[in-house]
Write a protein that holds these residues in place. Structure first.
Motif, PDB file in Angstrom:
ATOM      1  N   PRO A  54       0.788  -1.236   0.000  1.00 30.11           N
ATOM      2  CA  PRO A  54       0.000   0.000   0.000  1.00 30.11           C
ATOM      3  C   PRO A  54       0.821   1.287   0.000  1.00 30.11           C
ATOM      4  CG  PRO A  54      -0.089  -1.075   2.136  1.00 30.11           C
ATOM      5  CD  PRO A  54       0.584  -2.033   1.222  1.00 30.11           C
ATOM      6  N   GLU A  55       2.065   1.244   0.474  1.00 28.48           N
ATOM      7  CA  GLU A  55       2.892   2.448   0.516  1.00 28.48           C
ATOM      8  C   GLU A  55       4.023   2.310  -0.493  1.00 28.48           C
ATOM      9  OE1 GLU A  55       2.204   5.098   2.183  1.00 28.48           O
ATOM     10  OE2 GLU A  55       0.501   4.264   3.277  1.00 28.48           O
ATOM     11  N   GLN A  56       4.145   3.327  -1.373  1.00 34.12           N
ATOM     12  CA  GLN A  56       5.136   3.227  -2.437  1.00 34.12           C
ATOM     13  C   GLN A  56       6.570   3.431  -1.944  1.00 34.12           C
ATOM     14  OE1 GLN A  56       4.116   4.811  -6.395  1.00 34.12           O
ATOM     15  NE2 GLN A  56       2.252   5.668  -5.461  1.00 34.12           N
ATOM     16  N   ASN A  57       6.753   3.965  -0.743  1.00 36.73           N
ATOM     17  CA  ASN A  57       8.098   4.187  -0.215  1.00 36.73           C
ATOM     18  C   ASN A  57       8.482   3.173   0.860  1.00 36.73           C
ATOM     19  OD1 ASN A  57       8.503   6.504  -1.834  1.00 36.73           O
ATOM     20  ND2 ASN A  57       7.369   7.755  -0.359  1.00 36.73           N
ATOM     21  N   THR A  58       7.693   2.120   1.005  1.00 38.07           N
ATOM     22  CA  THR A  58       7.919   1.133   2.064  1.00 38.07           C
ATOM     23  C   THR A  58       8.315  -0.208   1.455  1.00 38.07           C
ATOM     24  OG1 THR A  58       6.293   2.237   3.461  1.00 38.07           O
ATOM     25  CG2 THR A  58       6.882  -0.021   4.057  1.00 38.07           C
ATOM     26  N   TRP A  59       9.211  -0.909   2.155  1.00 37.29           N
ATOM     27  CA  TRP A  59       9.639  -2.244   1.721  1.00 37.29           C
ATOM     28  C   TRP A  59       8.698  -3.295   2.308  1.00 37.29           C
ATOM     29  CZ3 TRP A  59      13.687  -3.423  -1.583  1.00 37.29           C
ATOM     30  CH2 TRP A  59      14.515  -2.363  -1.940  1.00 37.29           C
ATOM     31  N   TYR A  60       8.408  -4.327   1.486  1.00 34.51           N
ATOM     32  CA  TYR A  60       7.525  -5.409   1.922  1.00 34.51           C
ATOM     33  C   TYR A  60       8.162  -6.755   1.596  1.00 34.51           C
ATOM     34  CZ  TYR A  60       3.974  -1.757   2.237  1.00 34.51           C
ATOM     35  OH  TYR A  60       3.288  -0.621   2.558  1.00 34.51           O
ATOM     36  N   ALA A  61       7.957  -7.727   2.511  1.00 33.83           N
ATOM     37  CA  ALA A  61       8.479  -9.087   2.310  1.00 33.83           C
ATOM     38  C   ALA A  61       7.431  -9.924   1.593  1.00 33.83           C
ATOM     39  CB  ALA A  61       8.864  -9.706   3.648  1.00 33.83           C
ATOM     40  N   ASN A  62       7.018  -9.469   0.421  1.00 33.96           N
ATOM     41  CA  ASN A  62       5.949 -10.128  -0.329  1.00 33.96           C
ATOM     42  C   ASN A  62       6.306 -10.074  -1.804  1.00 33.96           C
ATOM     43  OD1 ASN A  62       3.638 -11.023  -1.584  1.00 33.96           O
ATOM     44  ND2 ASN A  62       2.232  -9.852  -0.304  1.00 33.96           N
ATOM     45  N   GLY A  63       6.537 -11.239  -2.388  1.00 35.97           N
ATOM     46  CA  GLY A  63       6.899 -11.306  -3.798  1.00 35.97           C
ATOM     47  C   GLY A  63       5.728 -11.557  -4.716  1.00 35.97           C
ATOM     48  N   ALA A  64       4.497 -11.336  -4.211  1.00 34.09           N
ATOM     49  CA  ALA A  64       3.293 -11.544  -5.028  1.00 34.09           C
ATOM     50  C   ALA A  64       2.429 -10.281  -4.967  1.00 34.09           C
ATOM     51  CB  ALA A  64       2.511 -12.760  -4.546  1.00 34.09           C
ATOM     52  N   PRO A  65       2.840  -9.210  -5.627  1.00 35.00           N
ATOM     53  CA  PRO A  65       2.077  -7.962  -5.551  1.00 35.00           C
ATOM     54  C   PRO A  65       0.752  -8.044  -6.302  1.00 35.00           C
ATOM     55  CG  PRO A  65       3.849  -7.747  -7.142  1.00 35.00           C
ATOM     56  CD  PRO A  65       4.037  -9.082  -6.479  1.00 35.00           C
ATOM     57  N   ARG A  66      -0.245  -7.348  -5.767  1.00 39.52           N
ATOM     58  CA  ARG A  66      -1.556  -7.271  -6.394  1.00 39.52           C
ATOM     59  C   ARG A  66      -1.888  -5.796  -6.612  1.00 39.52           C
ATOM     60  NH1 ARG A  66      -4.106 -10.728  -3.414  1.00 39.52           N
ATOM     61  NH2 ARG A  66      -4.616  -9.273  -1.743  1.00 39.52           N
ATOM     62  N   PHE A  67      -2.413  -5.467  -7.803  1.00 35.78           N
ATOM     63  CA  PHE A  67      -2.707  -4.085  -8.164  1.00 35.78           C
ATOM     64  C   PHE A  67      -4.167  -3.947  -8.573  1.00 35.78           C
ATOM     65  CE2 PHE A  67       1.749  -4.878  -9.208  1.00 35.78           C
ATOM     66  CZ  PHE A  67       2.386  -3.856  -8.517  1.00 35.78           C
ATOM     67  N   ALA A  68      -4.700  -2.762  -8.311  1.00 34.85           N
ATOM     68  CA  ALA A  68      -6.036  -2.390  -8.782  1.00 34.85           C
ATOM     69  C   ALA A  68      -5.972  -0.942  -9.222  1.00 34.85           C
ATOM     70  CB  ALA A  68      -7.066  -2.573  -7.677  1.00 34.85           C
ATOM     71  N   TRP A  69      -6.789  -0.565 -10.213  1.00 34.67           N
ATOM     72  CA  TRP A  69      -6.761   0.798 -10.727  1.00 34.67           C
ATOM     73  C   TRP A  69      -8.158   1.218 -11.143  1.00 34.67           C
ATOM     74  CZ3 TRP A  69      -4.316  -3.434 -12.779  1.00 34.67           C
ATOM     75  CH2 TRP A  69      -4.799  -3.936 -13.984  1.00 34.67           C
ATOM     76  N   THR A  70      -8.318   2.516 -11.322  1.00 38.79           N
ATOM     77  CA  THR A  70      -9.631   3.063 -11.642  1.00 38.79           C
ATOM     78  C   THR A  70     -10.014   2.744 -13.092  1.00 38.79           C
ATOM     79  OG1 THR A  70      -8.590   5.156 -12.232  1.00 38.79           O
ATOM     80  CG2 THR A  70      -9.404   4.929  -9.986  1.00 38.79           C
ATOM     81  N   LYS A  71     -11.307   2.644 -13.291  1.00 47.15           N
ATOM     82  CA  LYS A  71     -11.855   2.385 -14.626  1.00 47.15           C
ATOM     83  C   LYS A  71     -12.979   3.379 -14.899  1.00 47.15           C
ATOM     84  CE  LYS A  71     -13.800  -1.297 -17.540  1.00 47.15           C
ATOM     85  NZ  LYS A  71     -14.218  -2.716 -17.595  1.00 47.15           N
ATOM     86  N   GLU A  72     -12.737   4.269 -15.840  1.00 45.64           N
ATOM     87  CA  GLU A  72     -13.730   5.280 -16.154  1.00 45.64           C
ATOM     88  C   GLU A  72     -14.843   4.706 -17.026  1.00 45.64           C
ATOM     89  OE1 GLU A  72     -12.071   8.768 -17.816  1.00 45.64           O
ATOM     90  OE2 GLU A  72     -10.661   9.124 -16.172  1.00 45.64           O
ATOM     91  N   GLU A  73     -15.912   5.462 -17.094  1.00 46.65           N
ATOM     92  CA  GLU A  73     -17.036   5.060 -17.934  1.00 46.65           C
ATOM     93  C   GLU A  73     -16.618   5.070 -19.404  1.00 46.65           C
ATOM     94  OE1 GLU A  73     -21.698   6.367 -18.734  1.00 46.65           O
ATOM     95  OE2 GLU A  73     -20.405   7.544 -17.399  1.00 46.65           O
ATOM     96  N   GLY A  74     -16.955   4.033 -20.105  1.00 49.54           N
ATOM     97  CA  GLY A  74     -16.640   3.946 -21.521  1.00 49.54           C
ATOM     98  C   GLY A  74     -15.302   3.310 -21.837  1.00 49.54           C
ATOM     99  N   VAL A  75     -14.473   3.041 -20.821  1.00 49.08           N
ATOM    100  CA  VAL A  75     -13.175   2.406 -21.060  1.00 49.08           C
ATOM    101  C   VAL A  75     -13.398   0.948 -21.464  1.00 49.08           C
ATOM    102  CG1 VAL A  75     -11.059   1.613 -19.944  1.00 49.08           C
ATOM    103  CG2 VAL A  75     -11.870   3.941 -19.567  1.00 49.08           C
ATOM    104  N   THR A  76     -12.720   0.540 -22.532  1.00 46.10           N
ATOM    105  CA  THR A  76     -12.927  -0.814 -23.069  1.00 46.10           C
ATOM    106  C   THR A  76     -11.757  -1.756 -22.829  1.00 46.10           C
ATOM    107  OG1 THR A  76     -12.106  -0.057 -25.217  1.00 46.10           O
ATOM    108  CG2 THR A  76     -14.494   0.039 -24.844  1.00 46.10           C
ATOM    109  N   GLY A  77     -10.631  -1.258 -22.357  1.00 44.26           N
ATOM    110  CA  GLY A  77      -9.487  -2.141 -22.134  1.00 44.26           C
ATOM    111  C   GLY A  77      -8.317  -1.414 -21.500  1.00 44.26           C
ATOM    112  N   PHE A  78      -7.305  -2.219 -21.118  1.00 43.58           N
ATOM    113  CA  PHE A  78      -6.115  -1.683 -20.476  1.00 43.58           C
ATOM    114  C   PHE A  78      -4.885  -2.402 -21.021  1.00 43.58           C
ATOM    115  CE2 PHE A  78      -9.584  -1.347 -17.434  1.00 43.58           C
ATOM    116  CZ  PHE A  78      -9.521  -0.015 -17.056  1.00 43.58           C
ATOM    117  N   SER A  79      -3.782  -1.715 -20.950  1.00 44.67           N
ATOM    118  CA  SER A  79      -2.475  -2.297 -21.260  1.00 44.67           C
ATOM    119  C   SER A  79      -1.554  -1.980 -20.091  1.00 44.67           C
ATOM    120  CB  SER A  79      -1.906  -1.708 -22.554  1.00 44.67           C
ATOM    121  OG  SER A  79      -0.609  -2.233 -22.806  1.00 44.67           O
TER     122      SER A  79
END
Length: 470
Positions: free
Chosen positions: A208-233
């Motif tokens: 959750p903190e971009q300046n903090t170290w974590y002992a986890n090698g399996a990161p999970r991400f989520a991001w915003t999706k606006e109306e009308g968006v059809t895909g992501f890269s």
């Protein structure tokens, strides 16, 4: 709106620790920029900002109102303050509102930041006034105190669309109207292409903190999706400014990776609406799954000791995230936490008996390495005495007592000998003409024969005669 904010209040009460009552500087909200101009058909992005004052904010909500005849919302993106959303940012072009409710766990947010960003498209020339209503800002004080103090609005001037140079007049009016209709039909797709979605705002519940170290090698991400968006890269690499290919790889706004090596990594994602691609959103993570190395511990002095304040020396190293602290345990109970620069500790007044002292070295990702030392605190060293019940008797004390008894017996014998000599005159007698004792040799009688001794003991008594003449 109230039902959403009840959940926000619960987050506030559960996540924050108790803080004594104090006076807070009011938290304020505002729209940025507060003034500006835009041409009909163009887009303008407005940020909804929060200033917390002198107190951390745990949750906030607001509703932004805009004139529907002059503006329309084409997208809303999340800002950099909240990680929890009890009400996702939503908008209605029919009612002219944008509303949200978000929160952040303890210790909350303090400072100035952006809650959400709104992208408007100008529809009609004139003045568009925006305002903030239904706002609350809850302090991170464990009680959900509302410290909201007010908000500033915004006013934008919308100018008429600049018309192109007039074309040569045509004698046929019907033919003029037909292209005009076709032009209007083609206008909408062109405007859609001209309004790409905003760069996705990225969050991670595993990092959750971009300046903090974590002992986890399996990161999970989520991001915003606006109306009308059809895909992501998206892409994950070790470069901070990578731009993913403009080729949609997923329609979902979440992803997870596994077995990512230690180090600093960057996640990049961009969205597409129609044929228009957004700017790239970036997110940094730090992974360290390796414990500190070269942990060395040393007990100063002997393992079995009378000194109840043992001194422990220690050192360790960590090449990636760096050392964070040392933890000292005595019999599995934490007694002290020291900074990474510490090299020794003096333990205070340990009880008598055996103890296990454990030194833990922790890095900034909370990986740990540990070593233990056994020590025994005794009143007396082994081999210097014995116990009778709970009483300890040193051998030295026993030796001293026996020696004293022997010396006392010798002295008594000497005194008895002197006393006997004085009272029986065995070797000394008083001289008649001298006040001092003078040795006088005495002749020893010769032993008599046994028969003589009997004669001496049995002398016959004289016989008495009776005189009858008297």
């Amino acid at each position: 709106m109230k039902k959403y904010f009840v959940a926000t209040l619960l987050i506030t009460m559960a996540g924050a620790s108790f803080i004594p009552t104090t006076t807070y500087a009011a938290a304020t909200m505002g729209l940025s920029p507060s003034t500006g101009s835009v041409t009909v058909g163009e887009t303008k992005t407005t940020s909804v900002a929060l200033s917390s004052g002198n107190q951390s904010v745990n949750a906030a909500q607001a509703t932004i109102s805009f004139p529907t005849d002059k503006l329309e919302v084409v997208g809303v993106s999340k800002g950099n303050i909240f990680t929890l959303w009890t009400k996702e940012p939503t908008y209605s072009n029919s009612s002219g509102t944008v509303s949200f409710a978000g929160g952040v766990p303890n210790p909350g947010f303090q400072g100035h930041g952006t809650m959400i960003s709104i992208t408007f498209r100008a529809k009609k020339a004139g003045t568009a006034n925006l305002s903030i209503g239904g706002a609350q800002a809850l302090a991170n004080d464990g009680k959900g105190t509302n410290i909201y103090g007010g908000a500033g609005g915004a006013s934008y001037t919308i100018n008429e669309e600049k018309s192109a140079a007039p074309a040569a007049p045509s004698p046929q009016k019907p033919t003029e109207k037909q292209p005009e209709k076709e032009e209007k039909k083609d206008e909408e797709p062109e405007e859609e292409k001209a309004s790409p979605p905003a760069a996705p705002a990225i969050a991670s519940d595993t990092h959750p903190e971009q300046n903090t170290w974590y002992a986890n090698g399996a990161p999970r991400f989520a991001w915003t999706k606006e109306e009308g968006v059809t895909g992501f890269s998206y892409a994950l690499d070790d470069q901070p400014s990578t731009i993913p290919k403009e080729q949609s790889s997923t329609t979902e706004n979440t992803t997870i990776f596994s077995n990512i090596p230690d180090g600093t990594w960057y996640f990049h994602v961009k969205a597409v609406r129609g044929d228009a691609w957004s700017e790239t959103g970036h997110y940094t993570i730090h992974i360290d799954t390796t414990p500190p190395k070269d942990l060395l511990t040393r007990l100063e002095g002997e393992v079995i000791r009378q000194n109840r304040n043992p001194i422990i020396h220690f050192s360790a190293s960590d090449e990636l995230s760096g050392l964070d602290s040392y933890q000292i345990f005595v019999d599995d109970a934490l007694v002290s936490t020291l900074g990474p620069e510490a090299t020794e500790i003096t333990l205070q007044t340990l009880p008598y008996g055996k103890h296990k002292i454990t030194i833990k070295a922790l890095d900034k990702a909370k990986n740990e390495a540990s070593q233990s030392i056994d020590v025994e605190i005794v009143k007396y060293y082994p081999g210097v005495g014995f116990t009778v019940g709970d009483l300890f008797i040193p051998y030295a004390l026993v030796n001293n007592v026996l020696l004293g008894i022997i010396l006392l017996l010798i002295l008594i014998l000497i005194l008895l000998a002197i006393w006997y000599a004085r009272h029986n005159c065995v070797n000394y007698c008083d001289h008649p003409t001298s006040k001092t004792l003078t040795p006088v040799p005495l002749p020893l009688p010769l032993p008599l024969p046994r028969q003589k001794r009997k004669q001496i003991r049995r002398k016959p008594r004289p016989k008495k005669t009776l005189d009858l003449t008297k």
